[in-house]
Design a protein around this motif. Structure first.
Motif, PDB file in Angstrom:
ATOM      1  N   GLU A 329       0.834  -1.198   0.000  1.00  0.00           N
ATOM      2  CA  GLU A 329       0.000   0.000   0.000  1.00  0.00           C
ATOM      3  C   GLU A 329       0.874   1.255   0.000  1.00  0.00           C
ATOM      4  N   HIS A 335      -2.831  -3.261  -6.313  1.00  0.00           N
ATOM      5  CA  HIS A 335      -3.395  -4.573  -6.657  1.00  0.00           C
ATOM      6  C   HIS A 335      -2.822  -5.663  -5.745  1.00  0.00           C
ATOM      7  N   GLU A 338      -4.294  -5.247  -2.366  1.00  0.00           N
ATOM      8  CA  GLU A 338      -5.673  -5.747  -2.378  1.00  0.00           C
ATOM      9  C   GLU A 338      -5.702  -7.263  -2.203  1.00  0.00           C
ATOM     10  N   GLU A 342      -7.368  -9.363   0.836  1.00  0.00           N
ATOM     11  CA  GLU A 342      -8.411 -10.349   0.529  1.00  0.00           C
ATOM     12  C   GLU A 342      -8.073 -11.700   1.162  1.00  0.00           C
ATOM     13  N   LEU A 359      -9.215  -2.300   2.737  1.00  0.00           N
ATOM     14  CA  LEU A 359      -9.532  -2.813   1.404  1.00  0.00           C
ATOM     15  C   LEU A 359     -10.430  -1.829   0.655  1.00  0.00           C
ATOM     16  N   ARG A 363      -9.532   0.216  -2.814  1.00  0.00           N
ATOM     17  CA  ARG A 363     -10.373   0.124  -4.010  1.00  0.00           C
ATOM     18  C   ARG A 363     -10.852   1.498  -4.462  1.00  0.00           C
TER      19      ARG A 363
END
Length: 370
Positions: A329, A335, A338, A342, A359, A363
Motif C-alpha cells: 500500500e 493490486h 488488495e 483479501e 480494502l 479500491r
C-alpha cells in the motif's frame, strides 16, 4: 521386564516356600504396576499381604495398592490406605511417603486445606527424610501460585537455611528469583538466579537461571550485559536445549540496540529446523528488522517466508500478510495490497473490520486512479 517376569514367576511356581518368595511376589507386582497392568499388579500385591503376613514387604504392598488407586484416579480408595500407613508408621520412611502421597490425593480432590496440612505434617514428622524438602517445595510452590509470596518465601528460605547444598535448595533459589521478579525486586531476583549459576553451575536449572537474568536485563534495556549473559549459556551449556532461546534473546538485545544486522544474524541462529509457531515468530522478527530499516524488498521476501514456510502458524501468517499489505500500500502497489488483504479476510481474523476498511480505501484509490 520380560526376563525379570519370567524369573520371578518361575521362582514362585517352582519354589513357593523359598525365603525369597515374598520378594519375588512383590517384585512381580512392581513390574506390573510400572507396566500399567494394574489388575495383575493388584492381585500380586494382595498375594504378598495374604500369603506372607509377617513379611516386611506387607506394608510396601499396601503402599503399592494405594499407588495403583492413585494412578487410576481413585483417590478416595488411595486415601484410606495412605492414611492408615501414615498413622501406623509415623516418622518412618514408608509413613512419610504415605503422608506425602496423601497430600497429593487431597490436592487432586481440590481439598487444598487438607493437602497443605499433610505437607506441613511431613515437615514435623519427617525431619530427616528427603520428603521434608519435597514437602517444603510443594508448599512454597503452592503459596507462590496463589500469590502469597510471604509464605512462599518462608518455605523456600527454610530449605536453604537447613540444607543449603541440597537439590531442593537449587529449586528454592530459582523460585525465590521468580518471586522477587514478580515483586519487582529485580536486584534480589538476579541475586537468586546468580547464586544458582555460581554455586550450582552443573545443575540443570543453571542455564535457565542465566536466561532469567537475561530477561530482567532486557526489561531494563541493559542490552550489552544481557548479550554477555546469554552468550554464557551458549558457551557453558552448548548441549542445553536452551541454546536456541539464548540466541533469540541475544537477537532481541541487538534489536533493542538498533543493531539490526546482528539481530537478524541471531534470529537466524535461533531458528530450529521444524515448522513451528516459535520459528514462524523468529522468521517474522527477521522480516521486521528489515522493515524497520525501510528495506522493503528484503522485508517482503522475509515476510513471504512466514506465509509460505509456516502455513499452520495462523497468527504469524496473519501478521505477515498484514505487513505485506501495508508495504504494498505504501509503495503504491495497490493490486498486490488488495490481494493480501483479501487473503487476510479468508483467514477469518479478529481484525477483519480494520482489513475491510483498508480494502475499501484501496479500491477507492484504484477507482480514482482509473
Amino acid at each position: 521386564y520380560d526376563s525379570a517376569l519370567a524369573a520371578f514367576s518361575n521362582l514362585l511356581e517352582n519354589y513357593p516356600n523359598s525365603r525369597l518368595a515374598d520378594q519375588a511376589q512383590y517384585r512381580l507386582a512392581m513390574i506390573y504396576l510400572k507396566s500399567h497392568y494394574y489388575e495383575l499388579a493388584a492381585k500380586s500385591f494382595k498375594k504378598v499381604i495374604e500369603n506372607f503376613p509377617e513379611s516386611g514387604l506387607k506394608a510396601e504392598s499396601q503402599f503399592g495398592i494405594a499407588t495403583l488407586y492413585f494412578n487410576l484416579l481413585q483417590f478416595h480408595k488411595a486415601i484410606d490406605i495412605f492414611k492408615q500407613l501414615s498413622k501406623e508408621f509415623r516418622g518412618e520412611d514408608i509413613g512419610c511417603r504415605a503422608k506425602y502421597q496423601l497430600g497429593w490425593c487431597y490436592f487432586k480432590l481440590n481439598e487444598e486445606e487438607k493437602a497443605v496440612k499433610n505437607f506441613n505434617d511431613i515437615i514435623g514428622d519427617c525431619p530427616d527424610n528427603k520428603l521434608k524438602e519435597e514437602a517444603q517445595l510443594w508448599l512454597g510452590d503452592y503459596y507462590y501460585k496463589n500469590s502469597n509470596y510471604k509464605e512462599a518465601k518462608r518455605y523456600f528460605y527454610d530449605i536453604i537455611k537447613e540444607k543449603p547444598k541440597c537439590e531442593a535448595s537449587v529449586k528454592a533459589y530459582f523460585w525465590l528469583g521468580c518471586i522477587y521478579r514478580e515483586e519487582n525486586a529485580l536486584d534480589l531476583a538476579r541475586e537468586q538466579f546468580e547464586t544458582i549459576c555460581t554455586n550450582f553451575p552443573t545443575h540443570s536449572l543453571a542455564p535457565q537461571a542465566l536466561l532469567e537474568e537475561v530477561d530482567i536485563l532486557l526489561d531494563e534495556s541493559q542490552y550489552d550485559e544481557a548479550i554477555l549473559k546469554a552468550k554464557r549459556v551458549i558457551s557453558s551449556y552448548p548441549e542445553s536445549n536452551l541454546v536456541n532461546l539464548a540466541y533469540e534473546k541475544i537477537a532481541y538485545a541487538y534489536k533493542g540496540k538498533s543493531d539490526y544486522r546482528q539481530a537478524i544474524e541471531y534470529f537466524r541462529k535461533a531458528k530450529g529446523k521444524i515448522e513451528s509457531d516459535a520459528n514462524a515468530k523468529l522468521q517474522y522478527e527477521i522480516a521486521d528488522c528489515y522493515n524497520i530499516q525501510k528495506k522493503t524488498k528484503e522485508a517482503l521476501s522475509e515476510y513471504m517466508k512466514v506465509i509460505y514456510n509456516y502455513p499452520e502458524s495462523k497468527y504469524w501468517v496473519k501478521e505477515a500478510r498484514l505487513k505485506c499489505g501495508e508495504i504494498y500500500e505504501a509503495e503504491g502497489e495497490l493490486h498486490k495490497a488488495e490481494k493480501m488483504y483479501e487473503k487476510l479476510l479468508e483467514l477469518d481474523i479478529d481484525s477483519s473490520r480494520e482489513v475491510t476498511s483498508r480494502l475499501n480505501k484501496i479500491r477507492e484509490r484504484m477507482k480514482a486512479n482509473h
